[in-house]
Each structure stands twice: as structure tokens, then as C-alpha cells.
Scaffold this active site. Structure first.
Site, short mmCIF file in Angstrom:
data_model
loop_
_atom_site.label_atom_id
_atom_site.label_comp_id
_atom_site.label_asym_id
_atom_site.label_seq_id
_atom_site.Cartn_x
_atom_site.Cartn_y
_atom_site.Cartn_z
N HIS A 241 0.78 -9.84 -11.81
CA HIS A 241 0.02 -8.75 -12.73
C HIS A 241 0.54 -8.44 -13.67
CE1 HIS A 241 -2.78 -7.91 -9.12
NE2 HIS A 241 -1.80 -7.66 -8.31
N HIS B 208 -0.30 -10.54 -16.57
CA HIS B 208 -1.69 -10.11 -16.96
C HIS B 208 -1.62 -9.05 -17.81
CE1 HIS B 208 -5.87 -8.85 -15.47
NE2 HIS B 208 -6.04 -8.88 -16.44
N HIS C 55 4.12 -11.80 -6.82
CA HIS C 55 2.90 -11.30 -6.98
C HIS C 55 2.81 -10.27 -7.99
CE1 HIS C 55 -1.12 -9.83 -4.93
NE2 HIS C 55 -0.56 -8.77 -5.50
N GLU C 56 3.61 -8.98 -7.94
CA GLU C 56 3.65 -7.89 -8.95
C GLU C 56 3.96 -8.56 -10.24
OE1 GLU C 56 1.80 -5.58 -7.84
OE2 GLU C 56 2.13 -5.95 -5.82
ZN LIG Z 1 -2.01 -7.56 -6.20
#
Ligand SMILES: [Zn+2]
Length: 700
Positions: free
Chosen positions: A495, A498, A491-492
Site C-alpha cells: 500500500h 502505491h 502487505h502494508e
Molecule cells: Zn490492505
């Protein structure tokens, strides 16, 4: 100006003489010149706590001078001398704030906290002074009003519109009397939300379930009993057992305690918080806050508060969110009712809300029995990390090469150089895995430097950091992650991608996405993490190298379907309740939060066995936090990520290069170029569908 901490932007016309004297260099403040490190990574080895305050002061001074220069410029305001100059102002302040704010979260100590206490009010005053400056607004407005007559390109027009809207939303367009009213509303609202939170704390502390008969502990796991005995001792009731409303105490009690009356007692204690007509009652606060928010929205020219909030989001307006929630609620409630039926078959009687966890646990044991310890040996930290690097490589062609020569703020933080397929440099990824006293709990992705361009148009490469709190290695055993930790890392990392890929000429839009979009890049990676095909690639036994057995993969997949009707229903009920409060267009004096909630939940047909995940009087997300008219965003992003991943799945290739290139370009790299839905459709070719989300959670 820093996008994360200060909301708006800045660029520096830095004229600091670089220091040539060697002796002077030894004592100089590393923030005030180039670091001189590879890729200009922060010189963590030279940054000392005494450097922060002077660097902050100098940063604010320079920023103010840059903004003053814009204001005092006698030339007719245009894109270059106003918008671009504003967009790029505050570079030094960003540089120091980015390091400081991050290290207060992951390398904190008393000294750092003292600096924070001193600098935060100054920063917020500095920020207010700029964002509410009427002379600056006048210039921005002039460029805005004439933006279509200026030969600006699409991106320039977008940036002008974004800044103009920022000022308007802050009240810069109001007359002096209305500005004062708005200021009063904002002050009162922050006071009320503080009081809401304090009342809730008091309500949490006030409730205690005291057990003095050992037989009443029947069914509870030993760990709960020990914790309850310790709590009793702390409360001066040695020999008894005390259960509280904190989740680690409450949830096991609801799951395991055989004594039904006591389950009712503790559960009702939980759901009645803030609604007991005592000094900590939150109902009157809710009424006042709802009125003030409505007043604020209408002062700023919006129909209702939700419209004010949603305008800045991907969803854009109230009907879109209402429809979105209603379309998910119906199938979720249907499945929840089936779950209830299944549990009532086991129980042999009609259940109440305080029975749900208890009987759900029985269903879980019967149908979804899954011991995480079977899985963990296949999830050693290095294998999981290499797995996500491999997936990023297969999707985007990028490579990760570990560096051992870059300064870090703590021994053990890994640094990885991220490169394009052709070997060109993208940025640095820092990985900080394990807990320590100086680190806050949880997991997050942050940047020491955000991608962008300086005022001369030179590219600024990003420095991205993932901060985690994973179970550390013990003895000869490496860190073995739980499934939750594994998903968190991916998940991280999403990010992180991105932040690494973000590209755009202007700080105001480069990589900047609304709140209901921001979890798309992160959550979408969780789909790859858990896909059987990908699991077989990276989940290998840390000792034997054996690939994860199919049986464990199946169990893991099934466990994701457990109790999803209930989870989704209670979430959506809360999200709908949030919207109901914030789309009110008038609020009468006889308004009562408890009655309002009851009426609204009846309207949607919520069954009595389920309460909204947050009832009004303890809904701190919306009354004591920043999520008003925004609780829906979690599921909004979940629908997006499921839809995006299903596009890959349907193509028959989880690493489909054409789709990956489109996702990277439109949803990560240029995500700030246009509104969220427009960018998403450029990738997907159509609006997202709820179907993949519903299927994934067994709701269809
Ligand atoms: Zn998040």
C-alpha cells in the site's frame, strides 16, 4: 478535499500571511503556516492538541469560501473555474484532517477523542453542504454536458465525469421530492444497520456454553480451559467453564473438544445467531434493508443495488462478478469435497458441519505439522524490513535512507527517505511498529500528505506511514515476527508503494482506485515475501546469520495449502449470497431471509457440511458495514495479485525490470488515469486469469 476521510476534494487559494515576528511564531498554530521542516514534513514537535479545533474551523471556513467563490463566479463555468477549483479546494482542511485523523488512531487520548466527537459531526455537515449544493452541481453539470466541446484532454474529461458521477450517485440530480425520499431511505438504512449490529451483539452475548463436568473438557488446550474458567468466574459461575461465541473461545473448542455433542451445541449457537425468532432476530431487518436498497438504486436510475455499487468498481457489473464467483466456486467445492472424504476416512463416519474444524485439525497435524517457533528466528524485524526494501530496490531501483532528524509523533517511529535510482526525492516513509495503549489494534497504511499537485501545478510529495502492532523485542532479543506479521508488513508496504508512486494532476484521480483494486498493490507484495528465492535473500537467523533451511521453506509452503477447499468454499458461498441479495429486482412481502439463503445455497450445490462464512442473519459486512455487493472484493484482488505475480514468475525473473516498470507505471503510478481493468491490462496485456490463484491455493 481529503480523499480518505471526506470522499471528495478541494484546493486552497491560501492567502495566509506568513508570520515573521519571532515571538508570535512561538505560539502560532503550526497548521496555519508552512511547517518550515525538511520536505515540509509535519512539525509533530510543535503540534499541540489545542491547535486542532482552530485549524479545523479555519480549514472549513477557507474551504467554504473557495466553494462559494466557484458558485458566485459570474464567468461561464469551465474546467479551470469550476472543476479544477473544486478539485483543489480545501487544502488547509486536508492538512489538519490528515494529521488529526491519523493521530486519533495511533496517538489517541481522551482529549483527542473529545475533539473528534466535536469535530466529526461538523465535518460531515460541512461535507454534505458542499456535495449536495444544487448551485455547485449546476455548474459541474454544465461543464459535464459540454465536456467534449472544450478541448479538454483525456484526464480532464475523466475528472469531469468522475465529479459529475459523484454528484449523481449522491442524488444531486433528483427533483426535490425524490431528494427527500432518498434522504429518508438513507436515514432509515443507517438506523437499520445499527440495529442489525446491536441485535448481533446481543445474540453473541446471550449464548454461553456452560461446562460443569471436567471430563467434557477433554482434548482442549490448557489456554482454552483457563480462559473458560476465567469467563465462568466473571459470569458468577466459579468452578465451572464458560465458552462463548467469540472467535478465541469458539475456534479452539471446535478444533479440539472431543465431546461431539458440545461441539454441535456451540456451533449451532454460532450459526443460528439472529435467526432465533426472538427480540434479536434479524430476518425482518434484512427484508426491509434489501427493499430500501433496491428502492434507492432504482430512484438513482439503476436496475438493482448491486449495479449501483459495482458501477464504481473495477468489476463494473453484476454478470462479471457472478461469473467470477461461479468460476472459482466450482473447483473450490470439488477440493472441499475431497477434504471431507479424507477427514471421514479418519473419523470412520459421516461428518456434520460441527465436525469440520476438529477433523481438519487432525489432518493438519498429520500432513502440515509446522511449528512457527522454528521459523521466527529467521524473521527478525530488521531483516524483514531490509528484505522488502531490497525487493523494492530490485524492482523499481528506489532506495531507502534512514533519517534521524525529522520530527515524529512518538519516540521509536522510524523515518525513511525514499529516493529514485537517480537520487531524486520521492517521499518519506514512517514506520511505527509496536503496540501501545494509545494505538488501535491491527495494521494499516496511511498518509500524512497525499501525492499530487497544488493549484499552481507544483508537485506535492507524499508522506506515507505504516502503522503496525508487532510483537515487541524482549531483553536482548530483537522483535522476531510470526509469518502472519511478516506478510502483514509486506502487505502494508505494498500500500505504501502505491501511495509513494501515485502521480496525477488531479486529486480526484491521483492514486484513486476502486475498492476491488485497492488490495492489488498490497497483496502482490506478499507473493515476493513468501517466494523461496526471496526468502533465501532476507530470512537469516538473527544470531548466526544462517540462511533459512530448505526444510522450513517447504513446510511454510505446504502450510499454505491446508484446508483451502473449505476456506475458499465458505468464503465464496458468502460472497455469492451477498450478490443474490443485492441483484434482486423485486422483493415480495412474503420474502424470508432464511428461506432465501437456503434456496440460493441449494442452487449452487453447497454441501450441508459447510455453511457460508457469514449466514444472512449475522452477515454484518453487508448489513451492518459497508460491504454490500462488495464481499467479493477480497478474492477479486487475490486473483489479480496472483495473476500479476505469475507474470513475473513466468518471465523467469522475479525482478524482471521491464515488467516492474510497467507495473509501477500502470498499476501504481497512473492507476487512477483510467478504469481499473484498463490500467491492469496495460501492464498485463490481457485480463487476469483465475489459474494462478487456483494453483497457489492447491485448487487446481
Ligand atoms: Zn490492505
Amino acid at each position: 478535499m481529503n480523499r480518505k476521510f471526506l470522499g471528495v476534494i478541494a484546493l486552497s487559494i491560501m492567502t495566509l500571511a506568513s508570520c515573521t515576528n519571532k515571538e508570535q511564531a512561538a505560539t502560532e498554530n503550526p497548521f496555519l503556516s508552512n511547517y518550515g521542516t525538511p520536505y515540509e514534513v509535519p512539525a509533530f514537535d510543535r503540534i499541540k492538541t489545542e491547535h486542532y479545533l482552530p485549524a479545523f474551523e479555519e480549514g472549513m471556513k477557507q474551504h467554504k469560501a473557495e466553494v462559494d467563490f466557484i458558485i458566485k463566479n459570474r464567468a461561464v463555468p469551465d474546467f479551470q473555474n469550476t472543476i479544477l477549483a473544486y478539485d483543489k479546494s480545501g487544502a488547509l482542511l486536508d492538512k489538519v484532517a490528515n494529521i488529526f485523523m491519523n493521530l486519533t488512531e495511533c496517538m489517541s487520548n481522551d482529549e483527542m477523542q473529545n475533539i473528534a466527537a466535536e469535530i466529526m459531526p461538523k465535518l460531515s455537515a460541512h461535507n454534505d453542504e458542499i456535495s449536495m449544493n444544487p448551485l455547485l452541481f449546476e455548474k459541474v453539470k454544465y461543464v459535464y454536458d459540454t465536456r467534449h466541446d472544450r478541448n479538454l484532454d483525456d484526464q480532464q474529461i475523466r475528472v469531469v465525469e468522475k465529479y459529475y458521477t459523484d454528484f449523481i450517485r449522491n442524488g444531486a440530480g433528483l427533483n426535490d421530492a425524490d431528494k427527500e425520499t432518498l434522504k429518508g431511505i438513507n436515514e432509515r438504512l443507517s438506523l437499520l444497520s445499527l440495529q442489525f449490529g446491536n441485535n448481533l451483539l446481543a445474540e453473541n452475548a446471550n449464548f454461553k456454553l456452560v461446562v460443569d463436568n471436567e471430563a467434557d473438557l477433554s482434548g482442549l488446550p490448557q489456554s482454552s480451559i483457563v480462559a473458560a474458567a476465567e469467563q465462568a468466574k466473571k459470569d458468577g459461575m466459579e468452578g465451572k467453564w464458560v465458552f462463548t461465541l467469540s472467535k478465541p473461545s469458539l475456534i479452539p473448542f471446535l478444533q479440539y473438544a472431543d465431546n461431539r455433542d458440545l461441539r454441535e451445541k456451540i456451533y449451532m449457537g454460532y450459526v443460528m445467531r439472529g435467526n432465533n425468532d426472538n427480540a434479536n432476530d434479524n430476518k425482518a431487518l434484512i427484508e426491509e434493508m434489501s427493499k430500501l436498497r433496491l428502492q434507492k438504486a432504482q430512484l438513482l436510475g439503476y436496475e438493482d443495488y448491486a449495479s449501483y455499487v459495482l458501477e464504481a468498481n473495477m468489476a463494473k457489473d453484476v454478470p462479471t462478478v457472478d461469473t467470477f464467483l461461479a468460476e472459482l466456486f466450482e473447483p473450490a467445492l470439488k477440493v472441499a469435497k475431497e477434504e471431507l472424504k479424507e477427514m471421514e476416512k479418519i473419523a470412520g463416519f459421516n461428518l456434520e458441519s460441527w465436525d469440520w474444524w476438529y477433523y481438519a485439525e487432525k489432518v493438519r497435524k498429520e500432513k502440515y505439522n509446522f511449528d512457527e517457533n522454528e521459523l521466527k528466528p529467521y524473521l527478525s524485524l530488521n531483516n524483514v524490513r531490509d528484505g522488502m526494501f531490497m525487493v523494492a530496490n530490485k524492482l523499481y531501483g528506489i532506495t531507502f535512507e534512514q533519517r534521524h532528524d525529522l520530527p515524529v509523533y512518538f519516540d521509536g517511529v522510524e523515518t525513511w527517505e525514499v529516493k529514485e535510482q537517480d537520487g531524486s526525492y520521492i517521499g518519506i516513509l514512517y514506520l511505527d511498529y509496536f503496540p501501545r495503549d494509545s494505538k488501535s489494534g491491527g495494521a494499516w497504511c496511511t498518509s500524512f500528505r497525499e501525492a499530487g499537485y497544488d493549484i499552481e501545478g507544483n508537485k506535492i510529495s507524499p508522506l506515507v506511514s505504516l502503522v503496525l502492532n508487532f510483537t515487541p523485542p524482549t531483553g536482548d532479543t530483537p522483535a522476531l515476527l510470526s509469518w502472519d506479521e511478516t506478510e502483514t508488513l509486506w502487505h502494508e508496504f505494498g500500500h505504501g508503494l502505491h501511495a509513494l508512486f501515485s502521480d496525477g494532476k488531479y486529486n480526484r484521480t491521483c492514486g484513486v482506485v476502486p475498492r476491488d483494486y485497492v488490495e492489488l498493490p498490497s497483496q502482490v507484495m506478499e507473493n515476493w515475501a513468501g517466494d523461496p528465492e526471496v526468502l533465501r535473500m532476507y530470512a537469516k537467523h538473527w544470531q548466526t546469520g544462517e540462511v533459512i533451511p530448505e526444510e522450513i521453506i517447504t513446510k511454510l509452503e505446504n502450510s499454505g495449502l491446508f484446508n483451502q477447499g473449505f476456506n475458499t468454499t465458505e468464503f465464496l458461498a458468502a460472497a455469492i449470497l451477498d450478490m443474490e441479495y443485492h441483484k434482486l429486482k423485486e422483493i415480495n412481502d412474503d420474502f424470508n431471509a432464511a428461506d432465501f439463503e437456503k434456496a440460493k445455497m441449494n442452487e449452487i450445490g453447497l454441501i450441508g457440511e459447510i455453511y457460508p462464512r457469514y449466514r444472512s442473519t449475522y452477515y454484518s459486512h453487508i448489513f451492518a458495514g459497508g460491504y454490500s455487493a462488495g464481499y467479493y472484493v477480497y478474492y477479486w484482488a487475490a486473483v489479480l495479485d496472483s495473476d500479476a505475480f505469475s507474470y513475473f514468475k513466468e518471465s523467469g525473473d522475479l525482478f524482471n525490470p521491464e515488467l516492474a516498470a510497467k507495473f509501477r507505471q500502470h498499476c501504481l503510478q497512473e492507476c487512477g488515469n483510467d478504469e481499473g481493468m484498463v490500467q491492469y491490462k496495460k501492464f498485463r496485456g490481457q485480463e487476469p486469469s483465475n489459474e494462478p490463484f487456483l494453483k497457489k491455493h492447491g485448487l487446481k
